[in-house]
Design an enzyme around this catalytic site. Structure first.
Site, PDB file in Angstrom:
ATOM      1  N   ASP A 248       0.827  -1.205   0.000  1.00  0.00           N
ATOM      2  CA  ASP A 248       0.000   0.000   0.000  1.00  0.00           C
ATOM      3  C   ASP A 248       0.854   1.245   0.000  1.00  0.00           C
ATOM      4  O   ASP A 248       0.444   2.290  -0.503  1.00  0.00           O
ATOM      5  CB  ASP A 248      -0.941  -0.037   1.209  1.00  0.00           C
ATOM      6  CG  ASP A 248      -2.015  -1.086   0.986  1.00  0.00           C
ATOM      7  OD1 ASP A 248      -1.717  -2.288   1.164  1.00  0.00           O
ATOM      8  OD2 ASP A 248      -3.127  -0.722   0.560  1.00  0.00           O
TER       9      ASP A 248
HETATM   10  C1  LIG Z   1      -2.559  -4.358  -5.373  1.00  0.00           C
HETATM   11  S1  LIG Z   1      -2.083  -3.955  -3.807  1.00  0.00           S
HETATM   12  C2  LIG Z   1      -3.505  -4.217  -2.883  1.00  0.00           C
HETATM   13  C3  LIG Z   1      -3.207  -4.038  -1.418  1.00  0.00           C
HETATM   14  O1  LIG Z   1      -4.342  -3.433  -0.811  1.00  0.00           O
HETATM   15  C4  LIG Z   1      -4.847  -4.338   0.135  1.00  0.00           C
HETATM   16  O2  LIG Z   1      -5.440  -3.699   1.218  1.00  0.00           O
HETATM   17  P1  LIG Z   1      -7.045  -3.449   1.200  1.00  0.00           P
HETATM   18  O3  LIG Z   1      -7.676  -4.729   0.744  1.00  0.00           O
HETATM   19  O4  LIG Z   1      -7.344  -3.092   2.647  1.00  0.00           O
HETATM   20  O5  LIG Z   1      -7.270  -2.297   0.270  1.00  0.00           O
HETATM   21  C5  LIG Z   1      -3.661  -5.135   0.567  1.00  0.00           C
HETATM   22  O6  LIG Z   1      -2.853  -4.427   1.469  1.00  0.00           O
HETATM   23  C6  LIG Z   1      -2.999  -5.358  -0.755  1.00  0.00           C
HETATM   24  O7  LIG Z   1      -1.666  -5.749  -0.700  1.00  0.00           O
END
Ligand SMILES: CSC[C@H]1O[C@H](OP(=O)(O)O)[C@H](O)[C@@H]1O
Length: 355
Positions: A248
């Site tokens: 992220d």
């Molecule tokens: C393509 S990176 C997506 C990244 O985002 C996810 O978090 P979330 O589902 O809370 O938006 C997760 O950290 C992933 O690695």
């Protein structure tokens, strides 16, 4: 086989797949303005660092297409900046929206200074810039997949096929298409180098069991679902060759914020002598912060832990801690950081940043 599509954008009409309803239902909902986008991102109807930035930017493009051109470029740019500043507050850990907002504000400044561009033309240029996010992400993802598959294959040259563990969802449901960590897995599968993917459930939102498992079954990629608590036993039992996760926000020194549970996977990978990779577009690297201590970690509602849907599954009254992310120190990212520009050691990122 085509990958799943989380975002639909045609001629100023934006829709997103409501990921809270997956895997039971595939329902697209309209996003008519920036406020709709903010709410959908905050509620995690759409999630994933790149997808969040894309939906945010496209929602502003939708608004601008309907907006009568303001009197001056200064008014236009004030409107654009206010909307982007608001979008960034929806989920503070992922850097993609912040960096996309900064790039758009810089474009506004250039257009304002350019006396040969009138307000209407400036609005059109900003819309085109915002809409380009989608195509840029698709191109970046394909390059990430290829670079990552090549590096992992090279570092496991004695292996015919590989066993990969991945966490959370980093595929078509987190990006504009091919995925980041899941894009690398797709590329390994296409090259006939994949034996099995072990995807963790990823409590409490269950991105792994609800979303990654959905994508892998849909594309008939050989995969096994494991509970987060099974990761160490899985590394030992199945002799995992590499762990690949998304990001992220990556700090300048390579420390990486990613879904909660990533840090412990990196510690386990180290103790089992398993390569640990982060896969992310270069736009996820925040060179404005020196290390992971400066990355804001979003706290999510306790209800995500105490309830499954509307059903309570934890004792009423128990206190909860629900950080959405944790930070993996650069020294545990032993495989490297996989980007569309190549695979880099975590402390070798700075020379590759764009001017
Ligand atoms: C393509 S990176 C997506 C990244 O985002 C996810 O978090 P979330 O589902 O809370 O938006 C997760 O950290 C992933 O690695």
């Amino acid at each position: 086989m085509a990958t799943l599509q989380a975002i639909k954008y045609n001629d100023g009409q934006l829709e997103i797949l409501d990921q809270l309803l997956l895997p039971e239902s595939c329902i697209f909902i309209p996003i008519c303005n920036v406020e709709d986008a903010w709410a959908a991102i905050r509620e995690m109807k759409v999630r994933g660092a790149p997808a969040i930035a894309i939906v945010g930017c496209l929602s502003l493009a939708v608004e601008l297409r309907k907006l009568a051109a303001p009197e001056t470029k200064e008014e236009l740019c004030r409107f654009v900046k206010e909307k982007l500043d608001y979008l960034v507050t929806s989920r503070p850990t992922a850097v993609n929206t912040q960096l996309a907002a900064e790039a758009c504000v810089k474009l506004c400044a250039r257009l304002t200074d350019n006396t040969s561009v009138d307000t209407t033309a400036a609005k059109e240029d900003i819309i085109k810039h915002l809409e380009a996010m989608l195509a840029d992400d698709i191109a970046d993802n394909l390059a990430i997949g290829e670079h990552g598959a090549r590096d992992i294959t090279k570092k496991n040259a004695t292996k015919d096929k590989l066993r990969i563990l991945t966490h959370c969802n980093t595929g078509s449901l987190a990006t504009a298409g091919y995925g980041t960590a899941l894009g690398v897995i797709r590329s390994l599968h296409k090259a006939n180098k994949l034996d099995q993917v072990y995807c963790t459930e990823t409590r409490p939102y269950n991105q792994g069991s609800r979303l990654t498992a959905f994508e892998l079954v849909y594309e008939k990629i050989p995969a096994t679902l494991v509970c987060d608590s099974m990761a160490a036993a899985a590394m030992k039992q199945f002799k995992i060759d590499a762990v690949i996760v998304g990001a992220d926000r990556v700090a300048a020194n390579g420390d990486t914020a990613n879904k909660i549970g990533t840090y412990q996977l990196a510690v386990l990978a180290k103790s089992h002598d398993v390569l640990f990779y982060v896969a992310a577009p270069f736009s996820s690297i925040d060179f404005q912060i020196p290390n992971g201590q400066s990355i804001p970690i979003e706290e999510r509602p306790h209800s995500e832990m105490t309830h499954t849907g509307s059903t309570r599954t934890a004792a009423a009254g128990i206190n909860c801690w629900n950080p959405g992310f944790d930070v993996t120190p650069a020294e545990l990212i032993t495989g490297g950081i996989i980007t569309e520009k190549g695979v880099f050691k975590p402390d070798q990122l700075a020379p590759h940043q764009s001017n």
